[in-house]
Design a protein around this motif. Structure first.
Motif, PDB file in Angstrom:
ATOM      1  N   SER A  18       0.899  -1.231  -0.059  1.00  0.00           N
ATOM      2  CA  SER A  18      -0.151   0.109   0.201  1.00  0.00           C
ATOM      3  C   SER A  18       0.822   1.174  -0.101  1.00  0.00           C
TER       4      SER A  18
ATOM      5  N   ASN B 149      -0.112 -13.903  -2.085  1.00  0.00           N
ATOM      6  CA  ASN B 149      -0.431 -13.649  -0.854  1.00  0.00           C
ATOM      7  C   ASN B 149      -1.258 -12.507  -0.569  1.00  0.00           C
ATOM      8  N   LEU B 150      -1.364 -11.747  -1.665  1.00  0.00           N
ATOM      9  CA  LEU B 150      -2.021 -10.252  -1.546  1.00  0.00           C
ATOM     10  C   LEU B 150      -2.764  -9.923  -2.904  1.00  0.00           C
ATOM     11  N   ASP B 151      -4.183  -9.849  -2.916  1.00  0.00           N
ATOM     12  CA  ASP B 151      -4.829  -9.245  -3.802  1.00  0.00           C
ATOM     13  C   ASP B 151      -4.947  -7.643  -3.762  1.00  0.00           C
ATOM     14  N   THR B 152      -4.566  -6.972  -4.937  1.00  0.00           N
ATOM     15  CA  THR B 152      -4.683  -5.434  -4.799  1.00  0.00           C
ATOM     16  C   THR B 152      -6.033  -5.045  -4.380  1.00  0.00           C
ATOM     17  N   ALA B 153      -7.089  -5.831  -4.622  1.00  0.00           N
ATOM     18  CA  ALA B 153      -8.501  -5.419  -4.557  1.00  0.00           C
ATOM     19  C   ALA B 153      -8.523  -5.154  -2.709  1.00  0.00           C
ATOM     20  N   ASP B 154      -7.633  -5.631  -1.965  1.00  0.00           N
ATOM     21  CA  ASP B 154      -7.752  -6.026  -0.596  1.00  0.00           C
ATOM     22  C   ASP B 154      -7.330  -4.887   0.162  1.00  0.00           C
ATOM     23  N   TYR B 155      -6.629  -3.983  -0.445  1.00  0.00           N
ATOM     24  CA  TYR B 155      -6.131  -2.679   0.216  1.00  0.00           C
ATOM     25  C   TYR B 155      -6.358  -1.549  -0.575  1.00  0.00           C
ATOM     26  N   THR B 156      -6.110  -0.373   0.029  1.00  0.00           N
ATOM     27  CA  THR B 156      -6.055   1.074  -0.559  1.00  0.00           C
ATOM     28  C   THR B 156      -4.498   1.520  -0.372  1.00  0.00           C
TER      29      THR B 156
ATOM     30  N   SER C 201      -2.637  -0.800   5.924  1.00  0.00           N
ATOM     31  CA  SER C 201      -3.558  -1.934   5.863  1.00  0.00           C
ATOM     32  C   SER C 201      -3.134  -3.152   6.637  1.00  0.00           C
TER      33      SER C 201
ATOM     34  N   VAL D 253      -3.771  -6.079   6.283  1.00  0.00           N
ATOM     35  CA  VAL D 253      -3.769  -7.213   5.288  1.00  0.00           C
ATOM     36  C   VAL D 253      -2.254  -7.216   4.461  1.00  0.00           C
ATOM     37  N   SER D 254      -2.207  -5.858   4.036  1.00  0.00           N
ATOM     38  CA  SER D 254      -0.851  -5.524   3.540  1.00  0.00           C
ATOM     39  C   SER D 254       0.239  -5.698   4.577  1.00  0.00           C
TER      40      SER D 254
END
Length: 213
Positions: free
Chosen positions: A13, A79-86, A91, A93-94
């Motif tokens: 992020s 391990n990380l979808d760009t839709a899951d953080y801003t 974040s 998740v990030s």
């Protein structure tokens, strides 16, 4: 042969993926090492878009599979979808992906699959919110290397100047209370040991005044 360096994209992020994408795209990384990018392919793609660069990537499952005459290699963490953080926002998740990837990079180092690794900028708040409850990534490295109970610290080197610090990554208001006799002496001993290990038989060590970092 140039050393094999793992290049972790950094906090997804933040600006890390963009910086790494720019350096990989313009050939800067390749001048100094055989780079292996580490991170999620989707995050790298986003970094390329922000950097305005586009380059082919060979996705590999392990470093031994890299074709050094081919495109830039990527160990895709998935391990990380760009839709899951801003982008631009803290974040968890990030932050968890950051911690997981740092541990993975340390494993590669311990396996001697890479000669070293570097990483893009991190966000310590996201790192902690993601479940990694250590002071910073350096403490995590010490734990991964079974060195947490031994002298360790942050080292900066520029030309012939090597600098260590007594404190790092703590609130400004807490700095002075950590400047104790034992902490200063421990840092001096760590400096001497590190420089002697690097080939300086009799290093000259200067002790600076309080410099809150």
């Amino acid at each position: 042969m140039k050393p094999i360096l793992g290049i972790f994209l950094g906090e997804a992020s933040g600006v890390g993926p963009e910086i790494v994408a720019r350096l990989a795209g313009n050939g800067t990384l390749q001048k100094y090492c055989r780079p292996v990018l580490i991170g999620d392919a989707r995050v790298l793609k986003q970094g390329q878009e922000f950097a305005g660069t586009d380059f082919p990537v060979q996705v590999v499952e392990k470093v031994a599979d890299v074709d050094w005459n081919g495109p830039v290699a990527l160990l895709d963490m998935k391990n990380l979808d760009t839709a899951d953080y801003t982008v631009g926002a803290v974040s968890p998740v990030s932050g968890k992906a950051t911690g997981d990837t740092l541990v993975y990079s340390m494993d590669l180092l311990k396996q001697q699959a890479i000669d070293g690794f570097v990483f893009g900028p991190l966000n310590k708040e996201a790192f902690k919110r993601g479940g990694y409850h250590v002071e910073d990534e350096h403490q995590l490295f010490a734990e991964c290397l079974d060195w947490a109970d031994k002298p360790h610290g942050i080292l900066n080197v520029m030309d012939g100047l090597w600098t260590f610090r007594v404190t790092a990554h703590i609130p400004f208001k807490e700095v002075a209370e950590h400047i104790t006799h034992d902490n200063v002496l421990r840092t001096i001993e760590l400096t001497a040991l590190t420089m002697k290990t690097a080939g300086y038989d009799n290093p000259k060590i200067a002790v600076a005044a309080l410099n809150p970092h």
